[in-house]
Write a protein that holds these residues in place. Structure first.
Motif: not given
Length: 389
Positions: A4-7, A272-277, A351-364
């Protein structure tokens, strides 16, 4: 499901090992912090240690830290018309809030509805300073004193607000300033004095502590909001009730860890975020990155596949092993666009299509790799379904 990937760290972050250890140690201890015997003094020491650690996270005086059950209670405690500062009683006649605040601020305050004014934001979600000035001048001119609450960074988009400038302008009119810093504290360096606010709300579970603890932090330890709960003298009489010592101990441990690596973690997570985007936008030109051209949290991406409902994308990602969240709320089978995106003037189809991806301390890096792979598998099917609809 094996991997699982937790974002969804903006919703809650996994508990840090250090916080887990502190929580278990506190559970094994016996004693009420209000008792004078040895066990009580040991518990009081645990609370005081956590208070120093949480204060250090935002450069505050430990005496200004009021422990609560979480960020929502911290906001409710701070957003009251009635304060005491030393021997002086302070009364605030009106509450000014930005249109993109968390519900804990928009609905969690203790002001009558007719004494709350919502300030507009620009297309990037930043509070309009001219509107703030106009409201402050109008209320001051009519003899009303304002309490202003503008979040430090938005939970949906990650947009960082100009809170230091808000505080400067508000203080010039004798206003008190509160900021909800739940999404910032522990994710990037922050100082309550540099931000210039009087009050700051923080939450344990956003930075790797356990749920059930938060804090309202006053820059001036003598500034005392009217308590939400009446009872004993805990928290210097500012929040009655025996403290949740295990959660507070975990909060302190998580705060200490977060403070030690805040700058390095912010840089790492930003990469990490910049690479994903970059990868997703290159592979899927249809993908819209909201507020990509403005200062925002290093961990947060708000993305949309126009015409594909957000909940459809979130479910597809979840089934493929990626935990994300929607920028829309689902109630009684009806999807309502985010009030944040609505206030920004984002077209409804996006707006009705917007999702959020958020990284944290445990992300790699592996989280980025897996997420890119999952998008490659699920997005083409979503786009085909959109075209056939």
């Amino acid at each position: 499901m094996s991997e699982r990937t937790y974002l969804d760290h903006n919703a809650t972050s996994p508990v840090r090992p250090e916080a887990r250890a502190a929580l278990l140690d506190a559970l094994d201890a016996t004693g009420n912090g209000s008792s004078v015997h040895g066990e009580g003094r040991a518990t009081r020491s645990t609370i005081d240690t956590a208070r120093r650690r949480v204060a250090a996270l935002v450069g505050a005086d430990p005496r200004g830290v009021i422990f609560t059950a979480g960020g929502t209670e911290a906001d409710t405690l701070g957003l009251t018309p009635d304060y005491q500062c030393g021997e002086e009683a302070l009364t605030f006649d009106v509450l000014l809030v930005s249109a993109v605040e968390h519900a804990a601020v928009l609905r969690g305050h203790r002001f009558p509805a007719d004494r709350v004014e919502v300030l507009p934001v620009d297309a990037r979600g930043r509070v309009l300073l001219d509107a703030l000035d106009a409201a402050l001048e109008r209320h001051a001119g009519e003899g009303r004193r304002a309490l202003v609450s503008v979040m430090l960074a938005n939970n949906e988009t990650g947009v960082v607000q100009p809170v230091a400038e808000v505080a400067r302008r508000a203080h010039a009119h004798g206003a008190l300033v509160h900021t909800d810093a739940v999404q910032v504290a522990g994710r990037m360096p922050v100082s309550i004095s540099d931000v210039g606010v009087d009050l700051m709300s923080v939450s344990a579970h956003k930075l790797g502590g356990a749920p059930g603890a938060g804090a309202l932090i006053a820059a001036d330890p003598d500034l005392r909001p009217a308590p939400v709960f009446a009872g004993g003298g805990q928290e210097r009489g500012r929040r009655a009730g025996s403290e949740n010592v295990p959660a507070i101990a975990a909060f302190g441990a998580a705060a200490e860890c977060a403070a030690a690596c805040a700058e390095a973690d912010a840089m790492r997570i930003h990469a990490l975020r910049e690479r994903l985007e970059s990868a997703l936008r290159c592979e899927f030109p249809e993908l819209v990155l909201l507020v990509g051209d403005v200062d925002r949290l290093p961990n947060t991406s708000c993305l949309a596949l126009p015409g594909v409902p957000a909940e459809t994308v979130v479910i597809a990602l979840d089934l493929a092993g990626v935990a994300a969240s929607a920028g829309a709320a689902c109630s009684s089978g009806k999807v309502a666009a985010s009030h944040v995106l609505e206030a920004m003037g984002v077209p409804e189809r996006i707006a009705r299509s917007a999702i959020r991806l958020s990284f944290g301390w445990s992300s790699g890096e592996e989280d980025v790799d897996r997420t890119i792979g999952v998008f490659r598998r699920v997005v083409p099917g979503l786009l085909r379904r959109r075209a056939a609809a």
